[in-house]
Write a protein that holds these residues in place. Sequence first.
Motif, PDB file in Angstrom:
ATOM      1  N   CYS A 163      23.155-102.589  49.823  1.00  0.00           N
ATOM      2  CA  CYS A 163      22.980-102.047  51.164  1.00  0.00           C
ATOM      3  C   CYS A 163      22.311-103.072  52.068  1.00  0.00           C
ATOM      4  CB  CYS A 163      22.158-100.755  51.125  1.00  0.00           C
ATOM      5  SG  CYS A 163      20.416-100.979  50.710  1.00  0.00           S
ATOM      6  N   ASN A 183      24.731 -94.622  52.551  1.00  0.00           N
ATOM      7  CA  ASN A 183      24.529 -94.459  53.999  1.00  0.00           C
ATOM      8  C   ASN A 183      23.134 -94.870  54.483  1.00  0.00           C
ATOM      9  OD1 ASN A 183      23.020 -92.443  52.891  1.00  0.00           O
ATOM     10  ND2 ASN A 183      23.834 -90.796  54.179  1.00  0.00           N
ATOM     11  N   HIS A 217      20.497 -95.843  47.985  1.00  0.00           N
ATOM     12  CA  HIS A 217      20.815 -95.716  49.403  1.00  0.00           C
ATOM     13  C   HIS A 217      22.070 -96.495  49.792  1.00  0.00           C
ATOM     14  CE1 HIS A 217      17.051 -93.603  50.060  1.00  0.00           C
ATOM     15  NE2 HIS A 217      16.456 -94.527  49.339  1.00  0.00           N
ATOM     16  N   GLN A 235      25.145 -96.681  61.973  1.00  0.00           N
ATOM     17  CA  GLN A 235      25.365 -95.314  61.495  1.00  0.00           C
ATOM     18  C   GLN A 235      24.633 -95.025  60.186  1.00  0.00           C
ATOM     19  OE1 GLN A 235      26.891 -93.255  63.567  1.00  0.00           O
ATOM     20  NE2 GLN A 235      27.242 -95.010  64.928  1.00  0.00           N
ATOM     21  N   ARG A 236      23.797 -95.960  59.758  1.00  0.00           N
ATOM     22  CA  ARG A 236      23.049 -95.775  58.515  1.00  0.00           C
ATOM     23  C   ARG A 236      21.638 -95.274  58.792  1.00  0.00           C
ATOM     24  NH1 ARG A 236      24.414 -98.352  53.618  1.00  0.00           N
ATOM     25  NH2 ARG A 236      26.573 -99.036  53.565  1.00  0.00           N
TER      26      ARG A 236
END
Length: 395
Positions: free
Chosen positions: A258, A167, A164, A26-27
């Motif tokens: 991330c 997301n 980032h 979903q990123r």
Amino acid sequence: MWQLDRDILRVYRPHEGAAFLKMIKQRLPVFVLTIAYSATVQIPGVSGAGVTLEMRELTAAADAEIMAHGRARCLPNGVPSNPTGAPGPSIITRAAFDLMPAMPLVCVDAGLKIKADVPNLRIINGSGPAQATSTGQALGSDDRRARQLWQAGLELGRELGQQHAANGYLILAESVPGGTTTALGLLLGLGLDAERRVSSSMPDNAHTLKLEVVQAGLVAAGASKGDFAKNPLLAAAALGDPMQPAVAGIAWAASVYCPVVLAGGTQMAAVLALVAAMRGSLSEADNALIGSPNPANIALITTRWVSADPTADLAGLGREIEQRFGELGAPYLSTNIDFGPSQYAAMRLYEQGYVKEGVGAGAAAFATMLATDCSAADLLPPIEEVYRRIVLGEF
């Protein structure tokens, strides 16, 4: 619709590979292309990343321009090509940008010889072309420049990771012609049993020549295999290229915030080896800068042409790195792109062992499949469209 083990193949650490896919599904991808030049590419027989030795000086800049503008402004024929006529992997990555026009591009100059016409090009500290691996001082006679690149990478990785964190995920790609030879140099400098394990842009894979180049570099540096294991940056300085410490730093710092994809084959395995080796030799300044990196946030993603290369051993390198430097938990995946059905003979050369990877092609295809829910087979028509546009000149 893509499927795990059909379109995306698990190469090493399959359980962690499935978990990584779930984590980033979903990123949004952010494409970070690090470009550099090594004079290693001018050694005849080392690389097929360019039609001629002279054109290979333009390859990295041309790849960056294709991502930024849709064509290479520094090349007359639009795209770097193999001497056989097989188009460079930039056609795959460019198709990903066409299918995901909102994907950000960050282009990092770690050591170009020819300036790239790219907006907002990030020229980092320590940037500059590298001498050939055979000199034993690719980045200089000591580790100062390699450390500058590593620390510049840490700073950029922290910046991008924070930006980032909510997301996004980073795709760290490279364009360094001759890079599988410099990868071998780094791996052997760190003491890994990498002989005859790195991949190649040519089907016969000049293992003997590559090993001779690295051994010449070790002799010139007054060193033997493994002598740089306690100073990993010196391995890159003596035998590697500018991309390696820069991307290792970006990946390590960004993993705090991330997920990170090392986009490539055995060249990125060498980067991951440098990350693993550096864990035990971080300075107080490094630790203060980056905090607590998370190796579970890192994956290596390439193409089937690399992961199934009969002349290389990507999975074996993954095991070797962890056996030597400790468990990372980073999975290796590959995208099952197939050019066999292509209507273009030049593209079908990939299935004969030419080109294989570069410019983050495998990871770009991977990101496209996740973002658009398409299969690997669905990617062939848009890649052919890019080939027609920038190689054949059909608009």
